[in-house]
Scaffold this motif. Structure first.
Motif, PDB file in Angstrom:
ATOM      1  N   SER A 187       1.078  -1.091   0.027  1.00  0.00           N
ATOM      2  CA  SER A 187       0.595  -0.265   0.023  1.00  0.00           C
ATOM      3  C   SER A 187       1.062   1.311  -0.094  1.00  0.00           C
ATOM      4  O   SER A 187       0.567   2.079  -0.835  1.00  0.00           O
ATOM      5  CB  SER A 187      -0.824   0.218   0.710  1.00  0.00           C
ATOM      6  OG  SER A 187      -2.090   1.164   0.963  1.00  0.00           O
ATOM      7  N   VAL A 198      -1.841  -1.102  -5.820  1.00  0.00           N
ATOM      8  CA  VAL A 198      -3.354  -1.503  -5.216  1.00  0.00           C
ATOM      9  C   VAL A 198      -3.091  -2.850  -5.560  1.00  0.00           C
ATOM     10  O   VAL A 198      -4.269  -3.570  -4.536  1.00  0.00           O
ATOM     11  CB  VAL A 198      -3.788  -0.505  -6.033  1.00  0.00           C
ATOM     12  CG1 VAL A 198      -5.767  -0.613  -5.849  1.00  0.00           C
ATOM     13  CG2 VAL A 198      -3.558   0.528  -6.068  1.00  0.00           C
ATOM     14  N   LYS A 240      -4.316  -4.806  -2.717  1.00  0.00           N
ATOM     15  CA  LYS A 240      -5.982  -5.801  -2.586  1.00  0.00           C
ATOM     16  C   LYS A 240      -5.699  -7.139  -2.529  1.00  0.00           C
ATOM     17  O   LYS A 240      -6.139  -8.189  -1.963  1.00  0.00           O
ATOM     18  CB  LYS A 240      -6.815  -5.474  -3.765  1.00  0.00           C
ATOM     19  CG  LYS A 240      -7.522  -6.017  -3.816  1.00  0.00           C
ATOM     20  CD  LYS A 240      -8.594  -5.868  -5.364  1.00  0.00           C
ATOM     21  CE  LYS A 240      -9.520  -6.323  -5.610  1.00  0.00           C
ATOM     22  NZ  LYS A 240     -10.229  -5.535  -7.226  1.00  0.00           N
ATOM     23  N   LEU A 260      -6.477   4.312   0.383  1.00  0.00           N
ATOM     24  CA  LEU A 260      -7.779   2.874  -0.620  1.00  0.00           C
ATOM     25  C   LEU A 260      -9.597   3.098   0.685  1.00  0.00           C
ATOM     26  O   LEU A 260      -9.813   1.905   0.187  1.00  0.00           O
ATOM     27  CB  LEU A 260      -6.840   1.782  -0.101  1.00  0.00           C
ATOM     28  CG  LEU A 260      -6.182   1.310  -0.513  1.00  0.00           C
ATOM     29  CD1 LEU A 260      -5.109   0.018   0.076  1.00  0.00           C
ATOM     30  CD2 LEU A 260      -6.286   1.819  -1.635  1.00  0.00           C
ATOM     31  N   GLN A 279     -11.804   4.761   0.570  1.00  0.00           N
ATOM     32  CA  GLN A 279     -12.905   5.240  -0.284  1.00  0.00           C
ATOM     33  C   GLN A 279     -13.148   3.740  -1.607  1.00  0.00           C
ATOM     34  O   GLN A 279     -13.745   4.300  -2.316  1.00  0.00           O
ATOM     35  CB  GLN A 279     -12.243   6.951  -1.340  1.00  0.00           C
ATOM     36  CG  GLN A 279     -12.219   7.437   0.091  1.00  0.00           C
ATOM     37  CD  GLN A 279     -13.622   7.181   0.957  1.00  0.00           C
ATOM     38  OE1 GLN A 279     -14.985   7.338   0.555  1.00  0.00           O
ATOM     39  NE2 GLN A 279     -13.567   6.905   2.852  1.00  0.00           N
ATOM     40  N   GLU A 280     -11.877   3.359  -1.768  1.00  0.00           N
ATOM     41  CA  GLU A 280     -12.114   2.005  -3.526  1.00  0.00           C
ATOM     42  C   GLU A 280     -13.195   1.266  -2.740  1.00  0.00           C
ATOM     43  O   GLU A 280     -13.500   0.781  -1.805  1.00  0.00           O
ATOM     44  CB  GLU A 280     -10.407   1.292  -2.681  1.00  0.00           C
ATOM     45  CG  GLU A 280      -9.369   1.855  -3.513  1.00  0.00           C
ATOM     46  CD  GLU A 280     -10.073   2.373  -4.787  1.00  0.00           C
ATOM     47  OE1 GLU A 280     -10.345   1.736  -5.991  1.00  0.00           O
ATOM     48  OE2 GLU A 280      -9.238   3.869  -5.576  1.00  0.00           O
ATOM     49  N   SER A 281     -14.249   0.880  -3.250  1.00  0.00           N
ATOM     50  CA  SER A 281     -14.873  -0.086  -3.509  1.00  0.00           C
ATOM     51  C   SER A 281     -15.008  -1.380  -2.603  1.00  0.00           C
ATOM     52  O   SER A 281     -16.034  -2.030  -2.470  1.00  0.00           O
ATOM     53  CB  SER A 281     -16.246   0.086  -4.479  1.00  0.00           C
ATOM     54  OG  SER A 281     -15.403  -0.560  -5.755  1.00  0.00           O
ATOM     55  N   TRP A 282     -13.895  -1.804  -3.534  1.00  0.00           N
ATOM     56  CA  TRP A 282     -13.163  -3.208  -2.744  1.00  0.00           C
ATOM     57  C   TRP A 282     -13.036  -3.273  -1.780  1.00  0.00           C
ATOM     58  O   TRP A 282     -13.191  -4.523  -0.982  1.00  0.00           O
ATOM     59  CB  TRP A 282     -12.393  -3.927  -4.005  1.00  0.00           C
ATOM     60  CG  TRP A 282     -10.807  -3.023  -4.354  1.00  0.00           C
ATOM     61  CD1 TRP A 282     -10.459  -2.274  -4.950  1.00  0.00           C
ATOM     62  CD2 TRP A 282      -9.212  -3.418  -3.132  1.00  0.00           C
ATOM     63  NE1 TRP A 282      -9.440  -1.710  -4.395  1.00  0.00           N
ATOM     64  CE2 TRP A 282      -8.456  -2.051  -3.031  1.00  0.00           C
ATOM     65  CE3 TRP A 282      -9.760  -3.868  -1.662  1.00  0.00           C
ATOM     66  CZ2 TRP A 282      -8.457  -2.578  -2.094  1.00  0.00           C
ATOM     67  CZ3 TRP A 282      -8.648  -4.072  -1.335  1.00  0.00           C
ATOM     68  CH2 TRP A 282      -7.276  -3.129  -1.355  1.00  0.00           C
TER      69      TRP A 282
END
Length: 175
Positions: free
Chosen positions: A125, A130, A134, A160, A162-165
């Motif tokens: 990270s 990314v 993940k 990270l 705010q990332e949907s995953w």
């Protein structure tokens, strides 16, 4: 974890004396941990760097010094060493320390240890990798030792959140 500087320094002296007569992987872990505790307590940057150097030297030496040691001890030494390098990264913001952490821990990823996955994700990270972050976080989330609060609060994953995953990963752990 000991409570005061004085207690830590007293124990540091005692463990350094033990090192002279009965060194072991467990003793190296304690000696390294005591120095990392001093890093977190110190407000002086030079002092923090000094204790990090000492901890890293102790942990690196212990990983190669003992021909035979239980795998759990080797994993703990490696994790503590990775932690020390990431503390060094936090102090300097130099990505080379995240790279070193990855080099130390990636060979242990097959052991499916939650802490190994977590530190690999953290190192990835901060290097802005990314996809690797993940990957490691998904593996971390599949372990029985996942700490959702740590995921939510850790500064290494701030970019990270705010990332949907990432939201999905956290949400899945909360259910």
């Amino acid at each position: 974890m000991l409570n005061t500087h004085t207690q830590i320094i007293e124990r540091l002296g005692a463990t350094d004396q033990l090192y002279l007569t009965e060194n072991s992987p467990e003793l190296a872990l304690e000696r390294g941990d005591l120095r990392l505790q001093l890093v977190t307590l110190s407000k002086n940057r030079q002092e923090r760097v000094y204790f990090l150097h000492e901890a890293i030297a102790i942990l690196e030496s212990a990983r190669i010094e003992f021909e035979e040691m239980p795998m759990r001890d080797y994993i703990q030494l490696s994790l503590q060493l990775g932690k020390a390098y990431m503390m060094y990264f936090e102090l300097t913001q130099e990505h080379k320390f995240a790279i070193i952490t990855q080099q130390i821990l990636k060979p242990l990823a097959h052991l499916q240890d939650a802490n190994v996955y977590f530190f690999l994700a953290y190192a990835s990270s901060v290097k802005n990798e990314v996809a690797l972050t993940k990957h490691w976080l998904k593996k971390y989330a599949k372990t029985e030792y996942v700490d959702v609060q740590l995921l939510i609060e850790h500064s290494g994953f701030a970019g990270l959140r705010q990332e949907s995953w990432f939201k999905d990963l956290v949400k899945a752990q909360l259910h």
